[in-house]
Design an enzyme around this catalytic site. Structure first.
Site, PDB file in Angstrom:
ATOM      1  NE  ARG A  46      -2.978   0.490   3.266  1.00  0.00           N
ATOM      2  CZ  ARG A  46      -2.248   0.605   4.391  1.00  0.00           C
ATOM      3  NH1 ARG A  46      -1.443   1.632   4.566  1.00  0.00           N
ATOM      4  NH2 ARG A  46      -2.344  -0.312   5.322  1.00  0.00           N
ATOM      5  CE1 TYR A  98     -16.129  11.437 -16.252  1.00  0.00           C
ATOM      6  CE2 TYR A  98     -15.819  11.438 -13.881  1.00  0.00           C
ATOM      7  CZ  TYR A  98     -16.071  10.757 -15.053  1.00  0.00           C
ATOM      8  OH  TYR A  98     -16.279   9.406 -15.023  1.00  0.00           O
ATOM      9  CG  ASP A 170      -9.543  16.428 -14.731  1.00  0.00           C
ATOM     10  OD1 ASP A 170      -8.797  15.858 -15.566  1.00  0.00           O
ATOM     11  OD2 ASP A 170     -10.609  15.931 -14.323  1.00  0.00           O
ATOM     12  CE  LYS A 195     -12.057   8.250 -18.300  1.00  0.00           C
ATOM     13  NZ  LYS A 195     -12.453   9.485 -17.666  1.00  0.00           N
TER      14      LYS A 195
HETATM   15  C1  LIG Z   1     -12.965   9.922 -16.400  1.00  0.00           C
HETATM   16  C2  LIG Z   1     -12.656  11.244 -15.847  1.00  0.00           C
HETATM   17  C3  LIG Z   1     -12.476  11.445 -14.468  1.00  0.00           C
HETATM   18  C4  LIG Z   1     -12.643  10.324 -13.470  1.00  0.00           C
HETATM   19  O1  LIG Z   1     -11.687   9.339 -13.621  1.00  0.00           O
HETATM   20  P1  LIG Z   1     -11.932   7.768 -13.313  1.00  0.00           P
HETATM   21  O2  LIG Z   1     -10.655   7.144 -13.703  1.00  0.00           O
HETATM   22  O3  LIG Z   1     -13.114   7.333 -14.120  1.00  0.00           O
HETATM   23  O4  LIG Z   1     -12.216   7.681 -11.836  1.00  0.00           O
HETATM   24  C5  LIG Z   1     -12.148  12.719 -14.044  1.00  0.00           C
HETATM   25  N1  LIG Z   1     -12.017  13.742 -14.901  1.00  0.00           N
HETATM   26  C6  LIG Z   1     -12.200  13.592 -16.228  1.00  0.00           C
HETATM   27  C7  LIG Z   1     -12.044  14.760 -17.123  1.00  0.00           C
HETATM   28  C8  LIG Z   1     -12.530  12.343 -16.739  1.00  0.00           C
HETATM   29  O5  LIG Z   1     -12.726  12.207 -18.062  1.00  0.00           O
END
Ligand SMILES: *Cc1c(COP(=O)(O)O)cnc(C)c1O
Length: 379
Positions: A46, A98, A170, A195
């Site tokens: 962890r 998001y 982000d 992504k």
């Molecule tokens: C998918 C996404 C998230 C969340 O991420 P997860 O890996 O699904 O928890 C946050 N911000 C954006 C812009 C996203 O596309």
């Protein structure tokens, strides 16, 4: 070292045991100690794991940061950032956000006494109107999801610095190939590595990258104390993904441009949201802070008709109707009923997420096949 070299070599070393070029998947929870506390830097997975560690170094390198942290999902990474705060603190966040981030902020952290202001940041000076002595964090998502608005990170950073507030960006949609928020003055970069970073739709993961040692220490403490880490197998996959990020992104951008231009010329299409159009309200900022315009875009069919939009997404054959984005395969989504269903209709329509909006994550297939697919679906 420049970006394309960093994706492959940045902060990476052959494995110490046998010189393996790719770090092995250290599928272990614990590590033998010679005396109590006598270990080789790894005591429990962890806290630390060599495969995750290699990935965290790669995260730091590609974002021009000093420290990287990997989490079990993008939302787990955001959750860790929010745990820097305490009751009474305030956050100023992008309003076109998001859906899962919005849900985490409003359904979890508002309950812990943190106050959120959701602000249209297309004119970033607006942020300043919401700052008070309780403000601790500015949360920026750019390009935004799904409206592809662009927020000026430099302006947000100057406001954050002036008021001694943290700025987190982000960077999921842009990736460090297109923009590097730490270089523009942000304190924290966050990714859903699910992504583009992973890039192959085969894992769920989150990342944080920072420059400041103190901030890194606080986040490492939270990562270990709350425990939302990712496993070694997924760390390995994400590392492999990073090595082709620049090549994939180049093709995502080329295909994204071709499709945006095709849709803009289609008689059945009302509007196309893509930051590479000169007519985009923040084209100049996009051009200045991004290297290219990415593979994400949204569009509306004429007449704003829900049934028509559903018919289009169901007729696509190469584009897969699915949540998520950023993989090699093209995906189509209907934000109002999928990614943004957790945002009340009234709230989402205010920011343009109407029932006829379709979002595309343009993959790296042949451009002609993708355009023909859209042509038949719209026909
Ligand atoms: C998918 C996404 C998230 C969340 O991420 P997860 O890996 O699904 O928890 C946050 N911000 C954006 C812009 C996203 O596309």
């Amino acid at each position: 070292m420049k970006f394309n070299t960093k994706t492959i070599h940045g902060k990476q070393h052959p494995d110490k045991a046998y010189g393996a070029v790719m770090p092995p998947i250290y599928q272990t929870s614990t590590y033998a100690q010679t005396t109590p506390g006598g270990h080789k830097g790894y005591a429990y997975s962890r806290s630390h794991n060599p495969t995750r560690h290699a990935l965290e170094n790669a995260f730091a390198s590609i974002e021009n940061g000093e420290f990287g942290l990997a989490f079990g999902s993008g939302l787990a990474a955001i959750d860790a950032v929010m745990k820097l705060l305490k009751p009474g603190d305030e956050v100023i966040s992008t309003n076109d956000l998001y859906g899962g981030t919005y849900r985490l902020f409003t359904s979890i952290f508002e309950g812990f006494g943190i106050r959120f202001h959701f602000v249209g940041m297309e004119n970033a000076v607006n942020i300043e109107n919401y700052i008070n002595s309780n403000t601790k964090l500015i949360w920026v998502e750019t390009p935004t999801n799904p409206m592809l608005n662009i927020i000026d990170i430099k302006v947000a950073a100057s406001i954050a610095k002036k008021h001694n507030v943290l700025l987190a960006v982000d960077n999921t949609f842009a990736t460090p190939y297109l923009q590097q928020p730490l270089d523009l003055g942000a304190d924290i970069v966050m990714h859903s590595a699910t992504k583009y970073i992973g890039g192959h739709s085969d894992l769920v993961m989150g990342a944080l990258i920072v420059k400041d040692k103190n901030l890194a220490d606080r986040l490492y403490f939270i990562q270990n104390a709350s425990g939302a880490i990712c496993g070694p197998q997924d760390s390995f996959l994400a590392l492999r993904g990073i090595k082709t990020l620049h090549v994939r992104m180049q093709r995502h951008c080329e295909n994204g441009r071709a499709i945006a231009e095709y849709l803009a010329s289609h008689p059945k299409v009302e509007s196309v949201y893509w930051p590479g159009f000169k007519s985009h309200p923040n084209y100049d900022i996009a051009k200045a802070q991004m290297k290219d315009f990415g593979g994400m875009l949204s569009f509306n069919t004429k007449g704003n008709n829900y049934e028509e939009a559903i018919k289009v997404v169901k007729s696509l054959k190469i584009f897969t109707l699915a949540e998520s984005l950023g993989g090699v395969e093209s995906l189509a989504g209907h934000p109002a009923s999928m990614t943004h269903a957790s945002i009340p209709k009234e709230e989402r329509e205010k920011i343009g997420v109407v029932d006829s909006l379709i979002r595309l994550s343009v993959g790296i297939e042949d451009e002609e096949d993708l355009i023909n697919d859209l042509k038949q679906a719209l026909g």
